[in-house]
Motif scaffolding. Sequence first.
Motif, PDB file in Angstrom:
ATOM      1  N   PHE A  99       6.131  -0.473   6.852  1.00  0.00           N
ATOM      2  CA  PHE A  99       4.679  -0.049   7.058  1.00  0.00           C
ATOM      3  C   PHE A  99       4.038   0.700   5.741  1.00  0.00           C
ATOM      4  O   PHE A  99       2.801   0.533   5.566  1.00  0.00           O
ATOM      5  CB  PHE A  99       5.052   1.477   7.698  1.00  0.00           C
ATOM      6  CG  PHE A  99       5.592   1.176   9.144  1.00  0.00           C
ATOM      7  CD1 PHE A  99       5.465   0.063   9.950  1.00  0.00           C
ATOM      8  CD2 PHE A  99       5.949   2.470   9.904  1.00  0.00           C
ATOM      9  CE1 PHE A  99       5.564  -0.093  11.163  1.00  0.00           C
ATOM     10  CE2 PHE A  99       6.138   2.392  11.207  1.00  0.00           C
ATOM     11  CZ  PHE A  99       6.177   0.928  11.786  1.00  0.00           C
ATOM     12  N   ILE A 100       4.927   1.022   4.669  1.00  0.00           N
ATOM     13  CA  ILE A 100       4.163   1.250   3.451  1.00  0.00           C
ATOM     14  C   ILE A 100       3.550  -0.129   2.691  1.00  0.00           C
ATOM     15  O   ILE A 100       2.481  -0.164   2.377  1.00  0.00           O
ATOM     16  CB  ILE A 100       5.363   1.957   2.622  1.00  0.00           C
ATOM     17  CG1 ILE A 100       5.607   3.338   2.807  1.00  0.00           C
ATOM     18  CG2 ILE A 100       4.778   1.794   1.048  1.00  0.00           C
ATOM     19  CD1 ILE A 100       6.784   3.848   2.312  1.00  0.00           C
ATOM     20  N   SER A 101       4.395  -0.995   3.148  1.00  0.00           N
ATOM     21  CA  SER A 101       3.996  -2.414   2.327  1.00  0.00           C
ATOM     22  C   SER A 101       2.476  -2.687   3.089  1.00  0.00           C
ATOM     23  O   SER A 101       1.422  -3.083   2.289  1.00  0.00           O
ATOM     24  CB  SER A 101       4.822  -3.497   2.669  1.00  0.00           C
ATOM     25  OG  SER A 101       6.148  -3.348   2.012  1.00  0.00           O
ATOM     26  N   LYS A 102       2.656  -2.757   4.198  1.00  0.00           N
ATOM     27  CA  LYS A 102       1.343  -3.068   5.219  1.00  0.00           C
ATOM     28  C   LYS A 102       0.040  -2.185   4.992  1.00  0.00           C
ATOM     29  O   LYS A 102      -0.707  -2.583   4.645  1.00  0.00           O
ATOM     30  CB  LYS A 102       1.574  -3.195   6.729  1.00  0.00           C
ATOM     31  CG  LYS A 102       2.559  -4.253   7.020  1.00  0.00           C
ATOM     32  CD  LYS A 102       3.056  -4.120   8.625  1.00  0.00           C
ATOM     33  CE  LYS A 102       1.670  -4.232   9.424  1.00  0.00           C
ATOM     34  NZ  LYS A 102       1.983  -4.056  10.942  1.00  0.00           N
ATOM     35  N   SER A 103       0.376  -0.941   4.833  1.00  0.00           N
ATOM     36  CA  SER A 103      -0.686   0.136   4.393  1.00  0.00           C
ATOM     37  C   SER A 103      -1.388  -0.068   3.221  1.00  0.00           C
ATOM     38  O   SER A 103      -2.498  -0.059   2.967  1.00  0.00           O
ATOM     39  CB  SER A 103       0.035   1.371   4.509  1.00  0.00           C
ATOM     40  OG  SER A 103       0.380   1.757   5.834  1.00  0.00           O
ATOM     41  N   LEU A 104      -0.541  -0.367   2.091  1.00  0.00           N
ATOM     42  CA  LEU A 104      -1.265  -0.673   0.753  1.00  0.00           C
ATOM     43  C   LEU A 104      -1.222  -2.024   0.340  1.00  0.00           C
ATOM     44  O   LEU A 104      -1.521  -2.299  -0.800  1.00  0.00           O
ATOM     45  CB  LEU A 104      -0.048  -0.070  -0.336  1.00  0.00           C
ATOM     46  CG  LEU A 104       0.558   1.305  -0.016  1.00  0.00           C
ATOM     47  CD1 LEU A 104       1.378   1.727  -0.785  1.00  0.00           C
ATOM     48  CD2 LEU A 104      -0.814   2.218  -0.029  1.00  0.00           C
ATOM     49  N   LYS A 138      15.014  -4.792   1.712  1.00  0.00           N
ATOM     50  CA  LYS A 138      13.644  -5.140   1.926  1.00  0.00           C
ATOM     51  C   LYS A 138      12.888  -4.007   1.406  1.00  0.00           C
ATOM     52  O   LYS A 138      12.747  -2.997   2.134  1.00  0.00           O
ATOM     53  CB  LYS A 138      13.165  -5.723   3.105  1.00  0.00           C
ATOM     54  CG  LYS A 138      14.065  -7.280   3.366  1.00  0.00           C
ATOM     55  CD  LYS A 138      13.215  -8.051   4.354  1.00  0.00           C
ATOM     56  CE  LYS A 138      12.195  -8.543   3.986  1.00  0.00           C
ATOM     57  NZ  LYS A 138      11.609  -9.391   5.305  1.00  0.00           N
ATOM     58  N   MET A 139      11.817  -4.075   0.521  1.00  0.00           N
ATOM     59  CA  MET A 139      11.068  -3.148  -0.136  1.00  0.00           C
ATOM     60  C   MET A 139       9.744  -3.449  -0.524  1.00  0.00           C
ATOM     61  O   MET A 139       9.549  -4.675  -0.632  1.00  0.00           O
ATOM     62  CB  MET A 139      11.770  -2.329  -1.141  1.00  0.00           C
ATOM     63  CG  MET A 139      13.009  -1.735  -0.846  1.00  0.00           C
ATOM     64  SD  MET A 139      13.698  -0.760  -2.308  1.00  0.00           S
ATOM     65  CE  MET A 139      15.278  -0.051  -1.430  1.00  0.00           C
ATOM     66  N   PRO A 140       8.822  -2.661  -0.625  1.00  0.00           N
ATOM     67  CA  PRO A 140       7.211  -3.110  -1.139  1.00  0.00           C
ATOM     68  C   PRO A 140       7.742  -3.617  -2.514  1.00  0.00           C
ATOM     69  O   PRO A 140       8.630  -2.947  -3.281  1.00  0.00           O
ATOM     70  CB  PRO A 140       6.678  -1.645  -1.358  1.00  0.00           C
ATOM     71  CG  PRO A 140       7.146  -0.867  -0.244  1.00  0.00           C
ATOM     72  CD  PRO A 140       8.594  -1.315  -0.273  1.00  0.00           C
ATOM     73  N   LYS A 141       6.913  -4.648  -3.033  1.00  0.00           N
ATOM     74  CA  LYS A 141       7.321  -5.254  -4.276  1.00  0.00           C
ATOM     75  C   LYS A 141       7.004  -4.149  -5.375  1.00  0.00           C
ATOM     76  O   LYS A 141       5.955  -3.513  -5.254  1.00  0.00           O
ATOM     77  CB  LYS A 141       6.266  -6.329  -4.517  1.00  0.00           C
ATOM     78  CG  LYS A 141       6.521  -7.186  -5.799  1.00  0.00           C
ATOM     79  CD  LYS A 141       5.548  -8.668  -5.820  1.00  0.00           C
ATOM     80  CE  LYS A 141       5.651  -9.214  -7.300  1.00  0.00           C
ATOM     81  NZ  LYS A 141       4.992 -10.590  -7.149  1.00  0.00           N
TER      82      LYS A 141
END
Length: 280
Positions: A99-104, A138-141
Amino acid sequence: MKEKVMYNMERFFSPPQNENVWIINTGTELLNGITVNTNASWLARKLSFLGFKVKRIIVVPDEFEEFSNELKRALENKAGIVITTGGLGPTYDDNTLLFISKSLKIPYEVNEDALNMVKKVYEAMSEPLTKEREKMAKMPKGSIPLKNPVGTAPGMMLYYSGSYIISLPGVPSEMKAIFEEDLESVLKMWSKKKVSENIIKVRGIMESAIAPLIEKASKKYLNAYIKTHPKGKESNEPYIEIQILATGNTEEEANKLASEITSDIINEIETKFSGGKIER
């Protein structure tokens, strides 16, 4: 002895843009009453004593739109730190980092450092690394994983446009372990203030009677939070605790201010009232 991960400040960007913190607790189970949200109060107290200001505590379900709206609102309001809890596990509804990755609009990918942490846990149990278990890496880059000393899912820290987004597990024991063994030392380096707490216990005097004295002290001491907490019955068994949180640039300065406020309030109470019992 538990392995303790210490990060050098070179691995981090500059400190957050301010001391304001938003806490976002995720989990539908928190909203339907199945699970009591103890994480919020624990984090708020920890952060307050580290010199940070908790501006919001928000609970959202495991839904992208709900989570994304609150995350974006925190960043739009220039929160220096956003801490999320929950949603880091291996199940289908553990999607906080996605969700953080998609949001940002940041790529969502396997973090090699996080993968090594997860692998180490399951290798110690002679368990295979399934796709569900790999999901926890798996995490935001650009994220920095935070070692989980009592569980499997690592925490995560991400710098984004002057703010830090920190994600911790929802299981209280895991959340606390990551915070105290890995994150707290970094927060202490960032904190610009020290906080000292004193508690005054007053029996036999009504909260409503003491209220004007507390208001007077609050206006006099602007670098402190002064609050009464009723513990007894106002009518026939009055018992209150007066909490004093004093801030300073050093621990000595904060302790001195807390002591000064405590003495001032006690003197005011003793001058105005008789028959009450005061403990400090």
